[in-house]
Design an enzyme around this catalytic site. Structure first.
Site, PDB file in Angstrom:
ATOM      1  N   LEU A 102       0.877  -1.163   0.000  1.00 41.13           N
ATOM      2  CA  LEU A 102       0.000   0.000   0.000  1.00 41.13           C
ATOM      3  C   LEU A 102       0.914   1.212   0.000  1.00 41.13           C
ATOM      4  CD1 LEU A 102      -2.736  -0.944   2.648  1.00 41.13           C
ATOM      5  CD2 LEU A 102      -3.080  -0.680   0.185  1.00 41.13           C
ATOM      6  N   ASP A 103       0.650   2.185  -0.875  1.00 35.76           N
ATOM      7  CA  ASP A 103       1.538   3.339  -0.936  1.00 35.76           C
ATOM      8  C   ASP A 103       1.401   4.195   0.319  1.00 35.76           C
ATOM      9  OD1 ASP A 103      -0.458   5.486  -1.321  1.00 35.76           O
ATOM     10  OD2 ASP A 103      -0.794   4.575  -3.275  1.00 35.76           O
ATOM     11  N   ILE A 104       2.266   5.170   0.456  1.00 39.22           N
ATOM     12  CA  ILE A 104       2.360   5.950   1.688  1.00 39.22           C
ATOM     13  C   ILE A 104       1.059   6.669   2.028  1.00 39.22           C
ATOM     14  CG2 ILE A 104       3.267   8.018   0.536  1.00 39.22           C
ATOM     15  CD1 ILE A 104       5.125   8.372   3.004  1.00 39.22           C
ATOM     16  N   ALA A 105       0.273   7.030   1.021  1.00 42.09           N
ATOM     17  CA  ALA A 105      -0.965   7.769   1.260  1.00 42.09           C
ATOM     18  C   ALA A 105      -2.173   6.857   1.432  1.00 42.09           C
ATOM     19  CB  ALA A 105      -1.218   8.743   0.112  1.00 42.09           C
TER      20      ALA A 105
END
Length: 238
Positions: A102-105
């Site tokens: 899952l990306d940082i955002a």
């Protein structure tokens, strides 16, 4: 008996392909003898070493649900010095690997396992495990544009698989959708909405295959019960 590549993958040392490269490079020994055939079969009683370091036998397969908060990157080390998922996890947790990212955002369900083979299996695009998301998008709801995602949008030379897109509700400036995908490409949902001039400003993964986020609180981690895992592993790995 199992092939050496599978054993090293299960132990989380390296991927199967990476294991084959190590064997061909002469970096793997079994019971004191260097091997050069990636098809070599071993048992759990064999002493396996990689680059002179003893490899512990694979442990029982375990799987955890982690409710990833925003602000964490899903990597072991970040060259920009940002906090990672592994910085956040309890220190008494055994060595684990994330299944997908899952990306940082982004936030929500992140599966973690101690078994490299299970990780590899669940990440295979060809098996098409369904990932479900709740997504908030800035823009005007437009079914004609969403149909492009449902048909499988092409971005440059990259063709995405069709997405299931269902309207949940419309607020003043944002629209909420339920999204289902089967590939898990890098920032797949964000890129797809960008392509139709809509911007994702919140993305929550709520399930991955049979495993659900449920009511797990943000930042909490919980091991999936052995019986539930074993029951689903039969279906996952068949």
């Amino acid at each position: 008996m199992q092939r050496i590549a599978k054993v090293l993958s299960r132990a989380g040392i390296v991927s199967r392909r990476g294991a084959e490269k190590l064997v061909l490079a002469g970096s793997v020994s079994v019971n004191g003898s260097v091997i050069n055939d990636p098809a070599t079969k071993v048992t759990l009683d064999d002493e396996i070493m990689v680059n002179g370091r003893l490899v512990d036998p694979p442990e029982k397969t375990r799987l955890w649900r982690f409710h990833k908060p925003t602000g964490l990157v899903t990597t072991n080390f970040d060259e920009k010095g940002r906090f990672t998922v592994y910085d956040y996890l309890p220190k008494n947790l055994p060595k684990v690997m994330s299944i997908g990212r899952l990306d940082i955002a982004s936030e929500g369900l992140l599966l973690l396992t101690n078994d490299g083979e299970l990780k590899r299996h669940l990440e295979l695009p060809s098996l098409g495990f369904v990932r479900k998301y709740r997504v908030r998008v800035k823009g005007i709801h437009n079914e004609a544009l969403l149909d492009k995602l449902r048909a499988g949008i092409r971005i440059n030379r990259e063709k995405f698989r069709p997405m299931v897109v269902t309207l949940v509700r419309i607020n003043k400036a944002n629209v909420w959708y339920n999204i289902e995908i089967t590939e898990g490409r890098n920032r797949e949902i964000r890129r797809a909405f960008d392509e139709i001039n809509m911007s994702v400003n919140r993305l929550i993964r709520v399930s991955f295959g049979a495993f659900e986020l449920g009511s797990l609180a943000r930042g909490r981690i919980e091991e999936i019960p052995t019986k539930f895992l074993e029951r689903n592993l039969k279906a996952l790995t068949s």
